[in-house]
Design a protein around this motif. Structure first.
Motif, PDB file in Angstrom:
ATOM      1  N   ARG A 243       2.771  31.070 -27.021  1.00  0.00           N
ATOM      2  CA  ARG A 243       3.187  29.663 -27.075  1.00  0.00           C
ATOM      3  C   ARG A 243       2.188  28.822 -27.858  1.00  0.00           C
ATOM      4  O   ARG A 243       2.576  28.039 -28.733  1.00  0.00           O
ATOM      5  CB  ARG A 243       3.326  29.107 -25.650  1.00  0.00           C
ATOM      6  CG  ARG A 243       3.865  27.662 -25.598  1.00  0.00           C
ATOM      7  CD  ARG A 243       3.551  26.993 -24.294  1.00  0.00           C
ATOM      8  NE  ARG A 243       2.120  26.779 -24.124  1.00  0.00           N
ATOM      9  CZ  ARG A 243       1.443  25.810 -24.738  1.00  0.00           C
ATOM     10  NH1 ARG A 243       2.055  24.975 -25.557  1.00  0.00           N
ATOM     11  NH2 ARG A 243       0.144  25.675 -24.517  1.00  0.00           N
ATOM     12  N   GLN A 244       0.893  29.003 -27.569  1.00  0.00           N
ATOM     13  CA  GLN A 244      -0.107  28.157 -28.193  1.00  0.00           C
ATOM     14  C   GLN A 244      -0.304  28.479 -29.667  1.00  0.00           C
ATOM     15  O   GLN A 244      -0.394  27.574 -30.501  1.00  0.00           O
ATOM     16  CB  GLN A 244      -1.438  28.277 -27.452  1.00  0.00           C
ATOM     17  CG  GLN A 244      -2.500  27.319 -27.954  1.00  0.00           C
ATOM     18  CD  GLN A 244      -2.145  25.860 -27.742  1.00  0.00           C
ATOM     19  OE1 GLN A 244      -2.033  25.415 -26.598  1.00  0.00           O
ATOM     20  NE2 GLN A 244      -1.955  25.103 -28.829  1.00  0.00           N
ATOM     21  N   THR A 245      -0.393  29.762 -30.024  1.00  0.00           N
ATOM     22  CA  THR A 245      -0.613  30.101 -31.437  1.00  0.00           C
ATOM     23  C   THR A 245       0.599  29.736 -32.286  1.00  0.00           C
ATOM     24  O   THR A 245       0.447  29.363 -33.455  1.00  0.00           O
ATOM     25  CB  THR A 245      -0.955  31.586 -31.616  1.00  0.00           C
ATOM     26  OG1 THR A 245       0.064  32.409 -31.022  1.00  0.00           O
ATOM     27  CG2 THR A 245      -2.303  31.918 -30.988  1.00  0.00           C
ATOM     28  N   THR A 246       1.787  29.821 -31.705  1.00  0.00           N
ATOM     29  CA  THR A 246       2.992  29.396 -32.428  1.00  0.00           C
ATOM     30  C   THR A 246       2.981  27.888 -32.637  1.00  0.00           C
ATOM     31  O   THR A 246       3.267  27.399 -33.739  1.00  0.00           O
ATOM     32  CB  THR A 246       4.251  29.836 -31.679  1.00  0.00           C
ATOM     33  OG1 THR A 246       4.296  31.262 -31.631  1.00  0.00           O
ATOM     34  CG2 THR A 246       5.520  29.336 -32.362  1.00  0.00           C
ATOM     35  N   ALA A 247       2.629  27.140 -31.602  1.00  0.00           N
ATOM     36  CA  ALA A 247       2.527  25.683 -31.730  1.00  0.00           C
ATOM     37  C   ALA A 247       1.464  25.311 -32.762  1.00  0.00           C
ATOM     38  O   ALA A 247       1.657  24.385 -33.564  1.00  0.00           O
ATOM     39  CB  ALA A 247       2.192  25.061 -30.378  1.00  0.00           C
TER      40      ALA A 247
END
Length: 263
Positions: A243-247
Motif C-alpha cells: 500500500r505504502q510503496t504504491t502510494a
C-alpha cells in the motif's frame, strides 16, 4: 496491489523467459502488480520502446540516456523534445557511473546536468542511477537544483549518508532485488533506517533477479519478492508495504497516476 517502479520491458530476453510480452504483463498482473514504469536508457532506442509499450495502459514510460549508454555528449535538444511528449512521466534514467566508466566522468556529468535541466523545465521527476559516484551525484543535484524536479535514486546500493542527502532534497529511494542477496547486509541496514513513505520497489528487469530467482532473467512479476524482503526488514506486513510503496509511486510520478485514473 504493487507497482514495479523501474523495469526495461524493451530489453527483456523473452526467449529465455519463454514468454511473450503480453504473457509477461499477465504474469505480473497475476501477482497483483497493477502498474509498471518502463525506463529508457537510450534516446535513439526511445521511439521503439514507446511503440512497444503503447498498447498497454498499465505501463508508463520515461525518456533519458543512461550514463553507460550515452555517446560523448547527450543531445539536449533531442532529450527535451522526446521527454516532452505526453506519454513520458519522468526524465531518465540518468546519473553517474564511475564503477564501469570512470574515464568518461566529464561527459557523464555533462549529460546528468542536461537531464536535470530538462526535468526542471518539464516539471517531470528524475530517475537517477548512481554507482561509485556518491559525492559528485549529490553535488550536481544540489548545484543544479534537482529538487525542483524531484525524483528517485533507483536500484540504490550506496550508504545511508547518501540516502539521507537525497531524502533531504525531497527524493525517493528505490530498492531492487539486490537487497535479497546474501551479501547485501549493509543495504538491508540502510533500508531498515529509511522511512517507509519515501521508499519504492523495483525489479530493474531483466537484470538483478531477486532470491529465489537469482541467476534467472528477471521480470516484473518478481517485484513481489523484493516487497516481501523489504517488509521483513522493515517489520511490517507485506500488505502495508504494498500500500505504502504504491502510494509513494503515484505521489512521485503524478502523470502515471493520471494515466491510471484515465484507464
Amino acid at each position: 496491489m504493487f507497482v514495479d517502479s523501474h523495469c526495461h520491458l524493451d530489453r527483456l530476453e523473452l526467449d529465455k523467459l519463454g514468454l511473450s510480452l503480453p504473457q509477461v504483463l499477465e504474469a505480473a498482473k497475476q501477482r497483483q502488480i497493477e502498474h509498471l514504469l518502463c525506463v529508457s536508457v537510450s534516446l535513439t532506442e526511445f521511439p521503439a520502446m514507446l511503440e512497444l509499450v503503447k498498447p498497454y495502459p498499465e505501463v508508463s514510460i520515461s525518456c533519458g540516456e543512461h550514463p553507460l549508454h550515452q555517446s560523448d555528449s547527450v543531445d539536449a535538444e533531442l532529450l527535451a523534445k522526446q521527454a516532452a511528449i505526453a506519454e513520458v512521466v519522468a526524465v531518465g534514467e540518468t546519473g553517474l557511473d564511475y564503477f564501469y566508466n570512470p574515464e568518461t566522468k566529464l561527459s557523464q556529468q555533462d549529460g546528468f546536468v542536461k537531464h536535470i535541466s530538462v526535468a526542471r523545465t518539464l516539471a517531470k521527476p528524475l530517475i537517477i542511477h548512481t554507482r561509485d559516484a556518491r559525492a559528485d551525484t549529490i553535488a550536481l543535484m544540489k548545484s543544479h537544483n534537482a529538487e525542483q524536479a524531484g525524483g528517485v535514486l533507483h536500484c540504490f546500493t550506496e550508504n545511508y549518508e547518501m540516502a539521507k542527502a537525497a531524502l533531504d532534497l525531497g527524493f525517493y529511494i528505490s530498492i531492487s532485488g539486490i537487497m535479497t542477496f546474501r551479501n547485501a547486509t549493509e543495504l538491508r541496514d540502510v533500508v531498515r533506517k529509511l522511512p517507509l513513505d519515501r521508499l519504492l520497489i523495483e525489479t530493474d528487469a531483466p537484470y538483478l533477479a531477486p532470491v529465489p530467482h537469482r541467476g534467472k532473467t528477471n521480470q516484473p512479476a518478481y517485484v513481489t519478492d523484493v516487497a516481501a524482503a523489504m517488509a521483513e526488514v522493515k517489520g511490517v506486513a507485506i500488505a502495508e508495504l504494498a500500500r505504502q510503496t504504491t502510494a509513494n509511486f503515484y505521489q512521485l510520478f503524478k502523470l502515471a497516476a493520471a494515466k491510471r485514473i484515465a484507464a
